[in-house]
Scaffold this motif. Sequence first.
Motif, PDB file in Angstrom:
ATOM      1  N   THR A   1       0.793   5.615  -8.298  1.00 22.13           N
ATOM      2  CA  THR A   1       1.131   6.159  -9.617  1.00 22.13           C
ATOM      3  C   THR A   1       0.701   5.196 -10.718  1.00 22.13           C
ATOM      4  OG1 THR A   1       3.047   7.295  -8.691  1.00 22.13           O
ATOM      5  CG2 THR A   1       3.008   6.999 -11.076  1.00 22.13           C
ATOM      6  N   PHE A   2       0.961   3.908 -10.490  1.00 18.50           N
ATOM      7  CA  PHE A   2       0.597   2.888 -11.467  1.00 18.50           C
ATOM      8  C   PHE A   2      -0.909   2.854 -11.696  1.00 18.50           C
ATOM      9  CE2 PHE A   2      -1.273  -1.386 -11.439  1.00 18.50           C
ATOM     10  CZ  PHE A   2      -1.076  -1.701 -12.772  1.00 18.50           C
ATOM     11  N   PHE A   3      -1.678   2.835 -10.619  1.00 18.88           N
ATOM     12  CA  PHE A   3      -3.127   2.752 -10.765  1.00 18.88           C
ATOM     13  C   PHE A   3      -3.704   3.986 -11.464  1.00 18.88           C
ATOM     14  CE2 PHE A   3      -3.092  -0.374  -7.128  1.00 18.88           C
ATOM     15  CZ  PHE A   3      -3.549  -1.440  -7.893  1.00 18.88           C
ATOM     16  N   VAL A   4      -3.174   5.178 -11.151  1.00 20.17           N
ATOM     17  CA  VAL A   4      -3.660   6.400 -11.787  1.00 20.17           C
ATOM     18  C   VAL A   4      -3.426   6.350 -13.294  1.00 20.17           C
ATOM     19  CG1 VAL A   4      -3.293   8.886 -11.994  1.00 20.17           C
ATOM     20  CG2 VAL A   4      -3.468   7.846  -9.732  1.00 20.17           C
ATOM     21  N   ALA A   5      -2.298   5.771 -13.715  1.00 22.58           N
ATOM     22  CA  ALA A   5      -1.999   5.671 -15.141  1.00 22.58           C
ATOM     23  C   ALA A   5      -2.741   4.523 -15.811  1.00 22.58           C
ATOM     24  CB  ALA A   5      -0.496   5.493 -15.338  1.00 22.58           C
ATOM     25  N   PHE A   6      -3.011   3.466 -15.060  1.00 19.49           N
ATOM     26  CA  PHE A   6      -3.538   2.233 -15.634  1.00 19.49           C
ATOM     27  C   PHE A   6      -5.067   2.235 -15.760  1.00 19.49           C
ATOM     28  CE2 PHE A   6      -4.956  -2.224 -14.661  1.00 19.49           C
ATOM     29  CZ  PHE A   6      -4.610  -2.782 -15.878  1.00 19.49           C
ATOM     30  N   LEU A   7      -5.756   2.678 -14.725  1.00 18.79           N
ATOM     31  CA  LEU A   7      -7.209   2.529 -14.665  1.00 18.79           C
ATOM     32  C   LEU A   7      -7.998   3.322 -15.707  1.00 18.79           C
ATOM     33  CD1 LEU A   7      -7.624   2.464 -10.802  1.00 18.79           C
ATOM     34  CD2 LEU A   7      -8.060   0.579 -12.364  1.00 18.79           C
ATOM     35  N   PRO A   8      -7.609   4.571 -16.014  1.00 15.51           N
ATOM     36  CA  PRO A   8      -8.439   5.345 -16.954  1.00 15.51           C
ATOM     37  C   PRO A   8      -8.640   4.704 -18.315  1.00 15.51           C
ATOM     38  CG  PRO A   8      -6.922   6.786 -15.797  1.00 15.51           C
ATOM     39  CD  PRO A   8      -6.518   5.379 -15.456  1.00 15.51           C
TER      40      PRO A   8
ATOM     41  N   ALA B   1       0.804  -1.227   0.000  1.00 12.52           N
ATOM     42  CA  ALA B   1       0.000   0.000   0.000  1.00 12.52           C
ATOM     43  C   ALA B   1       0.831   1.267   0.000  1.00 12.52           C
ATOM     44  CB  ALA B   1      -0.935   0.007   1.211  1.00 12.52           C
ATOM     45  N   LEU B   2       1.959   1.261   0.706  1.00 14.79           N
ATOM     46  CA  LEU B   2       2.721   2.487   0.885  1.00 14.79           C
ATOM     47  C   LEU B   2       3.839   2.665  -0.128  1.00 14.79           C
ATOM     48  CD1 LEU B   2       2.866   2.689   4.777  1.00 14.79           C
ATOM     49  CD2 LEU B   2       1.126   3.505   3.188  1.00 14.79           C
ATOM     50  N   ASN B   3       3.877   1.815  -1.131  1.00 10.60           N
ATOM     51  CA  ASN B   3       4.835   1.999  -2.219  1.00 10.60           C
ATOM     52  C   ASN B   3       4.278   3.080  -3.154  1.00 10.60           C
ATOM     53  OD1 ASN B   3       6.565   1.879  -4.360  1.00 10.60           O
ATOM     54  ND2 ASN B   3       6.262  -0.295  -4.798  1.00 10.60           N
ATOM     55  N   PRO B   4       4.948   4.245  -3.250  1.00 12.24           N
ATOM     56  CA  PRO B   4       4.417   5.334  -4.093  1.00 12.24           C
ATOM     57  C   PRO B   4       4.149   4.914  -5.529  1.00 12.24           C
ATOM     58  CG  PRO B   4       6.283   6.094  -2.785  1.00 12.24           C
ATOM     59  CD  PRO B   4       6.220   4.594  -2.629  1.00 12.24           C
TER      60      PRO B   4
END
Length: 207
Positions: A127-134, A120-123
């Motif tokens: 970042t990955f989810f913000v780029a991946f999900l959209p 959870a606390l790995n920045p």
Amino acid sequence: MTFETWIAFAAASAVLLIIPGPTIVLVVSYALGQGWRSALPVSIGVALGDFTAMTLSMLGVGAILAASATVFTALKFLGAGYLIYLGIKLFRSGGTLDVAPRTDAASTAKMIGHAWVVTALNPKSITFFVAFLPQFLDRHGDFATQMVIFEATFLILAFANAAGYALVASRARGMVRSPGAIGLFNKAGGTLLIGAGVATASMRSAS
């Protein structure tokens, strides 16, 4: 959300999850040192960690979606490029998995907590989810429903992936330390990621 979109998300998530990173290294280190008994607690911790990071990311993506269609669309293309970047990086990563067995006495609660913190606390996770999900969100669909479906899908896959790594590491320790096996694995995963990124970019540009 269409069924095809969900399948694409599940397939891309499965490939991304099996890429060895800090979380997988932790899972394997516990499995090498403490055997199969570590599989359940570390898998629970990984799933909780991914739930935390993914929820924070989804809320951020939701805010972007509501604020600007242009930014949201740009984020989709950046996500496709990110998949291609990850694929190339994985393809060229070789056959190393630097992991040492954890032989310290660890309770179930400690293993869950450790896996949660690392995940959870790995920045990079957020970042990955913000780029991946959209890439997979429908701006005209109900955001809350999509959030529940995507999170449930990803967490089930994350739990299964962590448990699989732990069981393989505890039963077939030579495999997770074989440069040849890991190298082949990385090349296959990298190729799939590059293909997913190219396909996603093509779909978006045609829409």
